[in-house]
Motif scaffolding. Structure first.
Motif, mmCIF file in Angstrom:
data_model
loop_
_atom_site.group_PDB
_atom_site.id
_atom_site.type_symbol
_atom_site.label_atom_id
_atom_site.label_comp_id
_atom_site.label_asym_id
_atom_site.label_seq_id
_atom_site.Cartn_x
_atom_site.Cartn_y
_atom_site.Cartn_z
ATOM 1 N N ILE A 61 0.801 -1.073 -0.107
ATOM 2 C CA ILE A 61 0.011 0.050 0.121
ATOM 3 C C ILE A 61 0.981 0.907 -0.001
ATOM 4 C CG2 ILE A 61 -1.694 1.378 1.379
ATOM 5 C CD1 ILE A 61 -2.727 -1.215 -0.041
ATOM 6 N N SER A 91 -5.499 3.692 -1.607
ATOM 7 C CA SER A 91 -5.921 2.518 -1.179
ATOM 8 C C SER A 91 -6.421 2.362 0.170
ATOM 9 C CB SER A 91 -4.744 1.547 -1.210
ATOM 10 O OG SER A 91 -4.163 1.231 -2.473
ATOM 11 N N THR A 145 -7.529 -1.153 4.189
ATOM 12 C CA THR A 145 -7.294 -0.903 2.958
ATOM 13 C C THR A 145 -7.506 -1.808 2.009
ATOM 14 O OG1 THR A 145 -5.135 -2.156 3.255
ATOM 15 C CG2 THR A 145 -5.024 0.079 3.919
#
Length: 161
Positions: A61, A91, A145
């Motif tokens: 991420i 994200s 996420t």
């Protein structure tokens, strides 16, 4: 006899207000539903939540910077800020923090962070006073996420009153 009634009435009113204040419906809620894996975030040795902040890696991420003011005192409002770095904001979903004191019941100190227009997440927080004068806390952060939920436990010390 009148003084006794006033004393009892005052006690009942204070008890009711304490109950209401300690059970804020915004903060008494189930934890966010987690979909996908739960991934523990490795906390760097040089992690300093207060002041400079702590740069955390959320794997693929990206990174987030978590920071609070240099001074945190019990019963004084402070702001906790999470700044996604680079593409991490694309994200990132919900972010929340739960403050705990290991081995102590300090009540519910859970705060969802609100996303602002610049992509950062922030919330104003007030920590309670520990009656045993302990000052060691853990900020238990959850980052929801697209790749799962990342959990980071960052220890820190509050300043004396």
């Amino acid at each position: 006899m009148n003084q006794a009634r006033w004393l009892v009435a005052t006690f009942v009113i204070l008890a009711a207000l304490s109950f209401i204040w300690g059970h804020n419906p915004d903060q008494v809620r189930l934890k966010d539903t987690v979909y996908g894996p739960v991934i523990a975030v490795v906390i760097p040795n040089d992690c300093t939540l207060k002041g400079v902040g702590c740069d955390l890696s959320l794997g693929q991420i990206g990174n987030v910077l978590v920071r609070a003011p240099k001074e945190i005192k019990p019963l004084k409002k402070f702001s906790l800020v999470v700044e996604p770095q680079g593409d991490a904001s694309k994200s990132m979903g919900a972010v929340s923090v739960d403050f705990q004191m290991v081995g102590m019941d300090m009540g519910i100190n859970r705060y969802p962070l609100t996303r602002s227009s610049d992509g950062n997440y922030a919330q104003n927080i007030i920590l309670p006073v520990c009656t045993t004068t302990r000052t060691d806390w853990v900020a238990d952060l959850s980052f929801t996420t697209t790749a799962g939920t990342f959990v980071a436990k960052i220890p820190f010390i509050v300043d004396h009153r």
